[in-house]
Enzyme design. Structure first.
Site, PDB file in Angstrom:
ATOM      1  N   GLY A 127       0.837  -1.204   0.000  1.00  0.00           N
ATOM      2  CA  GLY A 127       0.000   0.000   0.000  1.00  0.00           C
ATOM      3  C   GLY A 127       0.863   1.242   0.000  1.00  0.00           C
ATOM      4  O   GLY A 127       1.080   1.866   1.046  1.00  0.00           O
ATOM      5  N   GLU A 243      12.456  -4.331  -5.620  1.00  0.00           N
ATOM      6  CA  GLU A 243      11.380  -4.671  -6.547  1.00  0.00           C
ATOM      7  C   GLU A 243      11.859  -4.538  -7.998  1.00  0.00           C
ATOM      8  O   GLU A 243      11.439  -5.277  -8.871  1.00  0.00           O
ATOM      9  CB  GLU A 243      10.181  -3.746  -6.300  1.00  0.00           C
ATOM     10  CG  GLU A 243       8.952  -4.108  -7.131  1.00  0.00           C
ATOM     11  CD  GLU A 243       7.786  -3.145  -6.909  1.00  0.00           C
ATOM     12  OE1 GLU A 243       7.971  -2.103  -6.258  1.00  0.00           O
ATOM     13  OE2 GLU A 243       6.695  -3.443  -7.416  1.00  0.00           O
ATOM     14  N   THR A 371       7.203   4.743 -13.182  1.00  0.00           N
ATOM     15  CA  THR A 371       6.968   4.931 -14.622  1.00  0.00           C
ATOM     16  C   THR A 371       8.304   5.136 -15.344  1.00  0.00           C
ATOM     17  O   THR A 371       9.343   5.393 -14.718  1.00  0.00           O
ATOM     18  CB  THR A 371       6.078   6.168 -14.881  1.00  0.00           C
ATOM     19  OG1 THR A 371       6.843   7.346 -14.595  1.00  0.00           O
ATOM     20  CG2 THR A 371       4.822   6.162 -14.019  1.00  0.00           C
ATOM     21  N   GLU A 373       9.247   7.612 -17.046  1.00  0.00           N
ATOM     22  CA  GLU A 373       9.778   8.971 -16.804  1.00  0.00           C
ATOM     23  C   GLU A 373      10.486   9.046 -15.448  1.00  0.00           C
ATOM     24  O   GLU A 373      11.544   9.667 -15.318  1.00  0.00           O
ATOM     25  CB  GLU A 373       8.653  10.019 -16.838  1.00  0.00           C
ATOM     26  CG  GLU A 373       8.098  10.321 -18.212  1.00  0.00           C
ATOM     27  CD  GLU A 373       7.115   9.268 -18.700  1.00  0.00           C
ATOM     28  OE1 GLU A 373       6.677   8.432 -17.888  1.00  0.00           O
ATOM     29  OE2 GLU A 373       6.793   9.275 -19.908  1.00  0.00           O
TER      30      GLU A 373
HETATM   31  C1  LIG Z   1       0.515  -3.400 -12.866  1.00  0.00           C
HETATM   32  C2  LIG Z   1       0.644  -2.376 -11.769  1.00  0.00           C
HETATM   33  C3  LIG Z   1       0.687  -2.804 -10.462  1.00  0.00           C
HETATM   34  C4  LIG Z   1       0.776  -1.893  -9.431  1.00  0.00           C
HETATM   35  N1  LIG Z   1       0.770  -2.353  -8.133  1.00  0.00           N
HETATM   36  C5  LIG Z   1       0.860  -1.482  -7.114  1.00  0.00           C
HETATM   37  C6  LIG Z   1       0.827  -1.960  -5.756  1.00  0.00           C
HETATM   38  O1  LIG Z   1       0.707  -3.161  -5.499  1.00  0.00           O
HETATM   39  N2  LIG Z   1       0.904  -1.060  -4.766  1.00  0.00           N
HETATM   40  C7  LIG Z   1       1.049   0.280  -4.993  1.00  0.00           C
HETATM   41  O2  LIG Z   1       1.175   1.035  -4.046  1.00  0.00           O
HETATM   42  N3  LIG Z   1       1.053   0.780  -6.272  1.00  0.00           N
HETATM   43  C8  LIG Z   1       0.955  -0.084  -7.331  1.00  0.00           C
HETATM   44  N4  LIG Z   1       0.960   0.380  -8.633  1.00  0.00           N
HETATM   45  C9  LIG Z   1       0.928   1.824  -8.845  1.00  0.00           C
HETATM   46  C10 LIG Z   1       2.212   2.387  -9.386  1.00  0.00           C
HETATM   47  O3  LIG Z   1       3.197   2.409  -8.395  1.00  0.00           O
HETATM   48  C11 LIG Z   1       1.835   3.789  -9.905  1.00  0.00           C
HETATM   49  O4  LIG Z   1       1.063   3.586 -11.076  1.00  0.00           O
HETATM   50  C12 LIG Z   1       3.032   4.632 -10.231  1.00  0.00           C
HETATM   51  O5  LIG Z   1       3.693   5.009  -9.060  1.00  0.00           O
HETATM   52  C13 LIG Z   1       2.612   5.889 -11.014  1.00  0.00           C
HETATM   53  O6  LIG Z   1       1.633   6.592 -10.357  1.00  0.00           O
HETATM   54  P1  LIG Z   1       0.292   7.063 -11.103  1.00  0.00           P
HETATM   55  O7  LIG Z   1      -0.275   5.855 -11.805  1.00  0.00           O
HETATM   56  O8  LIG Z   1      -0.562   7.756 -10.107  1.00  0.00           O
HETATM   57  O9  LIG Z   1       0.759   8.057 -12.239  1.00  0.00           O
HETATM   58  P2  LIG Z   1       1.175   9.585 -12.068  1.00  0.00           P
HETATM   59  O10 LIG Z   1       2.213   9.729 -11.014  1.00  0.00           O
HETATM   60  O11 LIG Z   1      -0.058  10.408 -11.926  1.00  0.00           O
HETATM   61  O12 LIG Z   1       1.850   9.891 -13.455  1.00  0.00           O
HETATM   62  C14 LIG Z   1       1.117  10.202 -14.645  1.00  0.00           C
HETATM   63  C15 LIG Z   1       2.118  10.486 -15.748  1.00  0.00           C
HETATM   64  O13 LIG Z   1       2.921  11.636 -15.412  1.00  0.00           O
HETATM   65  C16 LIG Z   1       4.304  11.292 -15.478  1.00  0.00           C
HETATM   66  N5  LIG Z   1       5.062  11.984 -14.413  1.00  0.00           N
HETATM   67  C17 LIG Z   1       4.692  12.091 -13.122  1.00  0.00           C
HETATM   68  N6  LIG Z   1       5.644  12.746 -12.427  1.00  0.00           N
HETATM   69  C18 LIG Z   1       6.643  13.031 -13.306  1.00  0.00           C
HETATM   70  C19 LIG Z   1       7.912  13.673 -13.177  1.00  0.00           C
HETATM   71  N7  LIG Z   1       8.357  14.162 -12.019  1.00  0.00           N
HETATM   72  N8  LIG Z   1       8.682  13.781 -14.309  1.00  0.00           N
HETATM   73  C20 LIG Z   1       8.262  13.302 -15.496  1.00  0.00           C
HETATM   74  N9  LIG Z   1       7.045  12.686 -15.667  1.00  0.00           N
HETATM   75  C21 LIG Z   1       6.267  12.551 -14.578  1.00  0.00           C
HETATM   76  C22 LIG Z   1       4.343   9.811 -15.238  1.00  0.00           C
HETATM   77  O14 LIG Z   1       5.523   9.222 -15.765  1.00  0.00           O
HETATM   78  C23 LIG Z   1       3.097   9.324 -15.950  1.00  0.00           C
HETATM   79  O15 LIG Z   1       3.341   9.120 -17.300  1.00  0.00           O
HETATM   80  C24 LIG Z   1       0.861  -0.511  -9.694  1.00  0.00           C
HETATM   81  C25 LIG Z   1       0.838  -0.081 -11.029  1.00  0.00           C
HETATM   82  C26 LIG Z   1       0.736  -0.986 -12.051  1.00  0.00           C
HETATM   83  C27 LIG Z   1       0.704  -0.490 -13.461  1.00  0.00           C
END
Ligand SMILES: Cc1cc2nc3c(=O)[nH]c(=O)nc-3n(C[C@H](O)[C@H](O)[C@H](O)COP(=O)(O)OP(=O)(O)OC[C@H]3O[C@@H](n4cnc5c(N)ncnc54)[C@H](O)[C@@H]3O)c2cc1C
Length: 388
Positions: A127, A243, A371, A373
């Site tokens: 989480g 991880e 991600t 980025e």
């Molecule tokens: C298959 C899968 C399993 C997952 N499992 C878990 C889990 O078990 N537990 C958990 O806690 N989370 C989990 N996640 C979540 C994952 O950690 C988040 O998706 C990730 O941290 C990105 O956050 P967000 O999706 O809110 O995207 P955002 O942070 O909102 O990003 C949106 C876009 O903006 C870009 N961006 C954001 N900040 C910057 C920056 N500073 N510079 C350049 N670009 C930027 C990102 O690269 C992305 O393209 C999982 C995700 C996936 C896909």
């Protein structure tokens, strides 16, 4: 420079490969991420057998149920699991929580949490992400407030993979709202059956089920704090590197690539084998180079771990290359197969049990474990020393 494994390591690799070939027949192999109840149970039963053989945590110290070998043997194990397409279970426990408790836990916590992971009995979820905190995890709002010898948890977590399987959730919470944002965060392990914790299903693109997780005055013992209070951010960053280090993801894609090359050698298009088509051959050769680089980058991370180093930018380089490489391979396979590549598993005409369609769908998200980025940001700052 010597890239060879020792004779003992080669024997271990051969033993585990033979074991998995025998125990995980094709009908039980996970060709991509869809996770059925049957797949899950099967994957768990294999892990228990691996634990009985002392292989599941072969790199851990003996007192916590480990090998006791090291990161090289643990990586040989991961590579074999990915290549053998063993349905993935228990990965949060094995790859994230276990190493974190080993590094930051008290002796009592190590005794309590590690042996059940080593026996493949405990399942964990993570989480970290929240509705308003993804990449910028440091701005998380989830609260833990100390009340006597308990902590009271309130807030919500997003994308909690494995939530419906887990007994425990390993989480980050803000414990000092007045401190600078990265300094007021702590790590906890909470039993998911704690009153006040609930889940809402979130189905992923690959068919597996995650959750949005809610905490409403959920009370956990303060002994569930992992590491130092308000230092959780720094502990979590080290945890994320574990991880991102694994070979399992690489090896499962390598297996699909190897199968795809075999398919091209036996499948005709317009009366000619795909493997005779010069464009297809060049595309496959390009993917081969990228796969080889991916493997070496993963092994570099494993080697660094075996010297006692904690890889950081190096883990991001390997993970980022893998994410991009997986997508490039699946797009290439789709181009070569045309519409046949889009068929899902089971229909009469689908190839490789729909593995190309499945892995392509899964490759479309570039977000798990940071991600693309964010990995580029890490590499720029910590790998190249560029300013933030
Ligand atoms: C298959 C899968 C399993 C997952 N499992 C878990 C889990 O078990 N537990 C958990 O806690 N989370 C989990 N996640 C979540 C994952 O950690 C988040 O998706 C990730 O941290 C990105 O956050 P967000 O999706 O809110 O995207 P955002 O942070 O909102 O990003 C949106 C876009 O903006 C870009 N961006 C954001 N900040 C910057 C920056 N500073 N510079 C350049 N670009 C930027 C990102 O690269 C992305 O393209 C999982 C995700 C996936 C896909």
């Amino acid at each position: 420079m010597n890239f060879e494994l020792t004779e003992e390591q080669k024997k271990f690799r051969s033993d585990i490969r033979s074991f998995l070939e025998e125990e995980v027949p094709p009908e039980h192999q996970a060709v991509f991420g869809v996770e059925s109840e049957e797949d899950y149970r099967f994957g768990r039963s294999i892990q228990r057998k691996l634990a009985d053989n002392g292989w599941l945590t072969i790199g851990w110290p003996t007192e916590y149920g480990g090998g006791p070998k090291g990161p090289i043997e643990q990586s040989i194990f991961s590579e074999a699991m990915g290549y053998g397409r063993v349905p993935r279970t228990g990965t949060t426990a094995l790859n994230i929580v276990g190493p974190a408790v080993m590094y930051f836990g008290t002796p009592e916590q190590k005794e309590k949490y590690l042996p059940p992971i080593a026996r493949a009995e405990a399942e964990y979820c993570q989480g970290f992400s929240e509705p308003n905190a993804g990449s910028d995890l440091g701005s998380l709002e989830f609260r833990a407030v100390r009340d006597g010898d308990e902590n009271v948890l309130n807030g919500s977590k997003m994308f909690t993979s494995w939530a419906f399987r887990a007994q425990y959730i390993y989480l980050l919470a803000r414990t000092d709202p007045d401190a600078p944002k990265h300094r007021g965060i702590s790590l906890f392990i909470a039993d998911v059956k704690t009153p006040g914790i609930s889940f809402r299903p979130l189905p992923y693109i690959n068919g597996s089920m995650a959750a949005q997780t809610y905490f409403d005055d959920a009370r956990i013992p303060s002994s569930a704090l992992i590491g130092e209070e308000n230092r959780g951010w720094y502990h979590a960053m080290a945890t994320l590197d574990f991880e991102r280090s694994g070979l399992e993801r690489y090896a499962s894609v390598q297996r699909t690539f190897d199968d795809f090359v075999e398919l091209c050698k036996t499948t005709k298009y317009n009366g000619k084998l795909l493997s005779e088509n010069p464009i297809a051959r060049h595309k496959l050769a390009k993917i081969k180079v990228g796969m080889e680089i991916w493997r070496l980058l993963c092994w570099k991370v494993a080697w660094m771990q075996s010297t006692g180093a904690v890889p950081n930018a190096e883990a991001s380089v390997a993970f980022l290359h893998g994410t991009v490489q997986r997508l490039e391979f699946t797009q290439t396979a789709m181009e070569i197969l045309g519409l046949y590549g889009t068929l899902m598993h089971d229909p009469k005409w689908s190839l490789m049990r729909g593995a190309i369609e499945g892995i392509h769908r899964e490759s479309m998200h570039l977000h798990g474990a940071g991600t693309t980025e964010i990995h580029r940001n890490i590499i720029a700052q910590r790998g190249l020393g560029l300013p933030r």
